[in-house]
Write a protein that holds these residues in place. Structure first.
Motif, mmCIF file in Angstrom:
data_model
loop_
_atom_site.group_PDB
_atom_site.id
_atom_site.type_symbol
_atom_site.label_atom_id
_atom_site.label_comp_id
_atom_site.label_asym_id
_atom_site.label_seq_id
_atom_site.Cartn_x
_atom_site.Cartn_y
_atom_site.Cartn_z
ATOM 1 N N PRO A 112 52.101 48.271 19.963
ATOM 2 C CA PRO A 112 52.200 49.376 19.004
ATOM 3 C C PRO A 112 53.110 49.017 17.834
ATOM 4 O O PRO A 112 53.872 48.041 17.893
ATOM 5 C CB PRO A 112 52.809 50.509 19.848
ATOM 6 C CG PRO A 112 53.594 49.803 20.908
ATOM 7 C CD PRO A 112 52.816 48.559 21.224
ATOM 8 N N PRO A 113 53.056 49.816 16.764
ATOM 9 C CA PRO A 113 53.867 49.513 15.575
ATOM 10 C C PRO A 113 55.358 49.400 15.850
ATOM 11 O O PRO A 113 56.046 48.567 15.248
ATOM 12 C CB PRO A 113 53.553 50.684 14.632
ATOM 13 C CG PRO A 113 52.204 51.157 15.060
ATOM 14 C CD PRO A 113 52.149 50.960 16.528
ATOM 15 N N GLN A 114 55.888 50.249 16.767
ATOM 16 C CA GLN A 114 57.327 50.194 17.013
ATOM 17 C C GLN A 114 57.756 48.866 17.631
ATOM 18 O O GLN A 114 58.871 48.379 17.370
ATOM 19 C CB GLN A 114 57.784 51.350 17.904
ATOM 20 C CG GLN A 114 57.190 51.407 19.301
ATOM 21 C CD GLN A 114 55.944 52.275 19.340
ATOM 22 O OE1 GLN A 114 55.234 52.419 18.336
ATOM 23 N NE2 GLN A 114 55.684 52.874 20.499
ATOM 24 N N ALA A 115 56.882 48.251 18.411
ATOM 25 C CA ALA A 115 57.208 46.945 18.978
ATOM 26 C C ALA A 115 57.288 45.898 17.872
ATOM 27 O O ALA A 115 58.194 45.052 17.856
ATOM 28 C CB ALA A 115 56.171 46.547 20.021
ATOM 29 N N TRP A 116 56.351 45.936 16.943
ATOM 30 C CA TRP A 116 56.379 44.998 15.815
ATOM 31 C C TRP A 116 57.634 45.206 14.975
ATOM 32 O O TRP A 116 58.276 44.237 14.550
ATOM 33 C CB TRP A 116 55.128 45.189 14.965
ATOM 34 C CG TRP A 116 53.900 44.648 15.600
ATOM 35 C CD1 TRP A 116 53.094 45.288 16.504
ATOM 36 C CD2 TRP A 116 53.338 43.350 15.407
ATOM 37 N NE1 TRP A 116 52.065 44.466 16.889
ATOM 38 C CE2 TRP A 116 52.188 43.274 16.223
ATOM 39 C CE3 TRP A 116 53.692 42.257 14.622
ATOM 40 C CZ2 TRP A 116 51.392 42.140 16.274
ATOM 41 C CZ3 TRP A 116 52.902 41.119 14.668
ATOM 42 C CH2 TRP A 116 51.766 41.066 15.488
ATOM 43 N N LEU A 117 57.991 46.461 14.750
ATOM 44 C CA LEU A 117 59.157 46.758 13.920
ATOM 45 C C LEU A 117 60.439 46.222 14.557
ATOM 46 O O LEU A 117 61.254 45.561 13.883
ATOM 47 C CB LEU A 117 59.266 48.271 13.708
ATOM 48 C CG LEU A 117 60.452 48.756 12.869
ATOM 49 C CD1 LEU A 117 60.364 48.211 11.457
ATOM 50 C CD2 LEU A 117 60.508 50.279 12.854
ATOM 51 N N VAL A 118 60.624 46.473 15.846
ATOM 52 C CA VAL A 118 61.859 46.073 16.507
ATOM 53 C C VAL A 118 61.913 44.564 16.698
ATOM 54 O O VAL A 118 62.942 43.922 16.428
ATOM 55 C CB VAL A 118 62.009 46.800 17.857
ATOM 56 C CG1 VAL A 118 63.233 46.274 18.602
ATOM 57 C CG2 VAL A 118 62.135 48.297 17.639
ATOM 58 N N ILE A 119 60.815 43.966 17.172
ATOM 59 C CA ILE A 119 60.836 42.525 17.457
ATOM 60 C C ILE A 119 60.941 41.713 16.172
ATOM 61 O O ILE A 119 61.791 40.822 16.046
ATOM 62 C CB ILE A 119 59.597 42.128 18.276
ATOM 63 C CG1 ILE A 119 59.679 42.747 19.676
ATOM 64 C CG2 ILE A 119 59.479 40.609 18.389
ATOM 65 C CD1 ILE A 119 58.460 42.501 20.539
ATOM 66 N N VAL A 120 60.082 42.004 15.201
ATOM 67 C CA VAL A 120 60.135 41.252 13.943
ATOM 68 C C VAL A 120 61.420 41.559 13.188
ATOM 69 O O VAL A 120 62.067 40.649 12.642
ATOM 70 C CB VAL A 120 58.891 41.564 13.090
ATOM 71 C CG1 VAL A 120 59.009 40.910 11.721
ATOM 72 C CG2 VAL A 120 57.630 41.080 13.800
ATOM 73 N N GLY A 121 61.822 42.824 13.159
ATOM 74 C CA GLY A 121 63.075 43.172 12.498
ATOM 75 C C GLY A 121 64.274 42.532 13.170
ATOM 76 O O GLY A 121 65.202 42.079 12.491
ATOM 77 N N GLY A 122 64.270 42.494 14.501
ATOM 78 C CA GLY A 122 65.361 41.844 15.223
ATOM 79 C C GLY A 122 65.437 40.369 14.912
ATOM 80 O O GLY A 122 66.527 39.810 14.707
ATOM 81 N N MET A 123 64.284 39.702 14.867
ATOM 82 C CA MET A 123 64.249 38.286 14.508
ATOM 83 C C MET A 123 64.826 38.053 13.116
ATOM 84 O O MET A 123 65.702 37.194 12.914
ATOM 85 C CB MET A 123 62.812 37.772 14.535
ATOM 86 C CG MET A 123 62.199 37.604 15.885
ATOM 87 S SD MET A 123 60.482 37.032 15.672
ATOM 88 C CE MET A 123 59.981 36.913 17.386
#
Length: 290
Positions: free
Chosen positions: A59-70
């Motif tokens: 889902p979008p929230q996973a992309w936001l947190v994982i990519v943003g965290g990276m």
């Protein structure tokens, strides 16, 4: 799982040395280059998902947190290493396992354990020793220390999310890496412009960062977080400052001093303290709340 986590720790210990080799490259551009190399190398591994499959699976929230965290962890860490001495930066940034342990206790809705608090205090003592009791935090060094703390916070948030996320993420990492590379490249182009051409040493360092510490290590760490002992694995990265200091000394990037040895030793003591307190019993694995 513990052996795999130790392998990750060794790779992360190489980061300051590789950053020194790529010293002419701005932080955002180095992040883009490393993530691009990570995307290519990880896509060659068996079982990796295409971008379309990864978009459908998470889902979008996973992309936001994982990519943003990276992006946050890498860019702030690279920036910190260019502003402040590497030993201080590494010790400050790698307080994130302590923050992860505290966040895990809070996620379980229980007060932080005595061991977590003691390890955190020991880690802060190691930072104070390396900083000479808190002196010389003005100017670039102060900004570097703030950036290192920000990188640690990004790492803690990213790791907690991966630990509680219900879906496996390993096969989607090529897509995560690719998106992070594109975003970092666009931000660098829009803010400072790209630095080019680069020296062969800088290009080699960026490629090594993407294949190793921020490629294989990222994927291995996600696997360890989701399948390893949740009370043992998060404390192993406490050893990264000592590994990094040893590599910097062996490569003549840092002069061996008593303060360096003592600061890293105190951080290692924090690791041992947390390990002895957390290996006695296997804690319940974190699960997403309904």
């Amino acid at each position: 799982m513990t052996a795999l986590a130790i392998f990750v720790v060794v790779l992360w210990g190489m980061l300051p040395w590789l950053r020194a080799l790529a010293g002419e490259v701005p932080a955002l551009q180095l992040t883009a280059m490393a993530m691009g190399c990570a995307a290519v190398s990880s896509r060659l591994l068996p079982g990796s998902d295409s971008l379309r499959s990864a978009l459908r699976a998470h889902p979008p929230q996973a992309w936001l947190v994982i990519v943003g965290g990276m992006l946050g962890a890498l860019t702030l860490y690279f920036a910190a290493l260019s502003l402040a001495p590497a030993p201080q930066v590494v010790v400050i940034a790698y307080t994130w396992p302590l923050l992860l342990a505290l966040a895990g206790d809070l996620y379980r809705r229980r007060p932080p354990s005595f061991v977590s608090i003691l390890a955190l205090l020991l880690g802060l003592a190691g930072v104070a020793i390396l900083q000479g009791g808190g002196a010389s935090l003005a100017g670039r060094v102060g900004l570097g220390c703030v950036a290192a703390l920000g990188a640690g916070l990004c790492w803690a948030g990213y790791s907690l999310f991966v630990q509680v996320y219900a879906r496996p993420v390993g096969s989607a990492y090529p897509a995560f890496f690719a998106l992070a590379a594109v975003v970092a490249l666009l931000l660098q182009a829009a803010t400072q412009g790209l630095v080019w051409p680069l020296s062969p040493a800088a290009l080699a360092a960026a490629a090594a960062l993407g294949v190793g510490p921020y490629g294989l290590a990222f994927m291995a760490w996600a696997h360890v977080l989701q399948h390893g002992n949740p009370r043992v694995v998060p404390v192993l990265p406490y050893a990264v400052p000592g590994v990094a200091a040893a590599i910097l000394v062996l490569t003549d990037h840092v002069e061996p001093t008593l303060r360096l040895a003592l600061g890293c030793g105190v951080v290692a003591l924090a690791c041992v303290t947390a390990m002895r307190g957390n290996t006695g019993q296997r804690a319940p694995r974190l699960r997403p709340r309904s």
